[in-house]
Scaffold this active site. Structure first.
Site, mmCIF file in Angstrom:
data_model
loop_
_atom_site.group_PDB
_atom_site.id
_atom_site.type_symbol
_atom_site.label_atom_id
_atom_site.label_comp_id
_atom_site.label_asym_id
_atom_site.label_seq_id
_atom_site.Cartn_x
_atom_site.Cartn_y
_atom_site.Cartn_z
ATOM 1 N N THR A 27 0.873 -1.172 0.000
ATOM 2 C CA THR A 27 0.000 0.000 0.000
ATOM 3 C C THR A 27 0.911 1.223 0.000
ATOM 4 O O THR A 27 2.123 1.110 0.173
ATOM 5 C CB THR A 27 -0.873 0.048 1.271
ATOM 6 O OG1 THR A 27 -0.006 0.189 2.401
ATOM 7 C CG2 THR A 27 -1.721 -1.197 1.437
ATOM 8 N N ALA A 60 3.391 -1.208 4.945
ATOM 9 C CA ALA A 60 2.684 -0.049 5.503
ATOM 10 C C ALA A 60 3.674 1.109 5.539
ATOM 11 O O ALA A 60 4.748 1.002 6.138
ATOM 12 C CB ALA A 60 2.194 -0.383 6.911
ATOM 13 N N VAL A 86 7.674 -2.361 7.130
ATOM 14 C CA VAL A 86 7.618 -0.894 7.171
ATOM 15 C C VAL A 86 8.192 -0.323 5.881
ATOM 16 O O VAL A 86 9.344 -0.595 5.517
ATOM 17 C CB VAL A 86 8.392 -0.359 8.397
ATOM 18 C CG1 VAL A 86 8.320 1.165 8.429
ATOM 19 C CG2 VAL A 86 7.843 -0.957 9.689
ATOM 20 N N LYS A 87 7.370 0.478 5.209
ATOM 21 C CA LYS A 87 7.778 1.031 3.917
ATOM 22 C C LYS A 87 8.333 2.436 4.144
ATOM 23 O O LYS A 87 7.692 3.286 4.763
ATOM 24 C CB LYS A 87 6.551 1.075 3.004
ATOM 25 C CG LYS A 87 6.843 1.054 1.543
ATOM 26 C CD LYS A 87 5.532 0.884 0.780
ATOM 27 C CE LYS A 87 5.752 0.837 -0.708
ATOM 28 N NZ LYS A 87 4.488 0.863 -1.438
ATOM 29 N N ILE A 88 9.548 2.649 3.636
ATOM 30 C CA ILE A 88 10.281 3.879 3.920
ATOM 31 C C ILE A 88 10.825 4.467 2.622
ATOM 32 O O ILE A 88 11.427 3.739 1.822
ATOM 33 C CB ILE A 88 11.445 3.563 4.899
ATOM 34 C CG1 ILE A 88 10.838 3.062 6.201
ATOM 35 C CG2 ILE A 88 12.372 4.741 5.088
ATOM 36 C CD1 ILE A 88 11.738 3.054 7.370
#
Ligand code: G3P
Length: 218
Positions: A27, A60, A86-88
C-alpha cells in the site's frame, strides 16, 4: 516469483487471496487515500484488516520524513501485526531509518527507488525489499524493466539478500518482463494479475471440448 497486490481495496485483496496465488500486499498513502481511509487510528486498523485477509507480507508506509519520526512510526506500524513490513522512502533519513529498524529485526521495504545506486544504499542498510517504480520510469521515457534487471544482477553478484520488489506495474506485460529481468516479487493491480489468464486459444479450446461433449451427451 512472488505476487503481491498493490492496493488498499479490501474487496480486491480478498479476490486475489481467494484465487490462491497471493503472497502479500503493498500500500502507499495515495492508495489509502483512494479508499477514503483517513485518520491515524483508521489507517492502522485498515492495515490490521489487510493482514487478517492475507497470509504474506503487508507493506505499511511511514508519513514522517525525518529520522526520529520514521523510526517512531516504523516501530508503531511493525507492532500492529507480525506481517507488517515498514515502507520507507529512499531519502537520506530513510536509509538511516532502515539501518536502525533492521538492527531491531524490523523488516523494511525501501520505496520510490529510481536508480541502482538508491537500491544499493537501501540493500547495504539492510532493507528486506527495494521497490523500483517501473511504470513511473516508463512514463518519462526511461525503461523501467532495465532498472529491475540492473538491480537484480547487482544483488546476485554481491550476494545481497534484499529482494527486488518491482512496483508501479501498470499492465500484464510488465509482469512478464519482470520475470525475465529477475524480479523476486511483482506488486500489481488485480487487473494485471488476472490478465495473465487470458488467452483466446484457451477460450476456443474449452468451447470445442464442451461442444464435443454435448454432441454425445447433450
Ligand atoms: O507500488 C507503487 C505503486 O503504487 C505506484 O504505482 O501506478 O502510481 O506509479 P503508480
Amino acid at each position: 516469483m512472488k505476487f503481491f497486490i498493490d492496493t488498499a481495496n479490501l474487496d480486491q485483496i480478498k479476490e486475489a487471496q481467494d484465487l490462491g496465488i497471493l503472497d502479500g500486499v503493498t500500500t502507499n498513502p495515495s492508495l489509502m487515500a483512494k479508499e477514503g481511509i483517513k485518520g491515524v487510528d483508521k489507517i492502522k486498523q485498515h492495515y490490521v484488516d489487510i493482514c487478517n485477509i492475507v497470509d504474506g507480507d503487508v507493506s505499511a508506509e511511514v508519513i514522517a520524513t525525518d529520522f526520529e519520526g520514521m523510526i517512531k512510526e516504523g516501530e508503531e506500524l511493525a507492532a500492529l501485526h507480525p506481517q507488517i513490513v515498514v515502507k520507507i522512502p529512499c531519502i537520506k533519513a530513510g536509509i538511516k531509518a532502515i539501518k536502525y529498524l533492521s538492527s531491531k529485526d524490523i523488516r523494511t521495504n525501501c520505496t520510490l527507488i529510481f536508480s541502482a545506486g538508491q537500491a544499493l544504499l537501501a540493500a547495504k542498510a539492510g532493507a528486506t525489499y527495494v521497490s523500483p517504480f517501473i511504470g513511473r520510469l516508463d512514463d518519462i521515457g526511461t525503461d523501467g524493466i532495465d532498472l529491475i534487471a540492473q538491480i537484480a544482477d547487482m544483488f546476485n553478484r554481491y550476494g545481497f539478500e534484499t529482494e527486488v520488489l518491482a512496483a508501479s506495474i501498470r499492465h500484464t506485460m510488465h509482469i512478464l518482463q519482470c520475470i525475465e529481468a529477475g524480479a523476486d516479487v511483482a506488486t500489481c493491480p488485480l487487473k494485471a494479475i488476472t490478465g495473465l489468464l487470458n488467452h483466446p486459444l484457451t477460450d476456443k479450446g474449452l468451447e470445442q471440448f464442451l461442444a464435443d461433449y454435448n454432441k454425445l451427451n447433450g
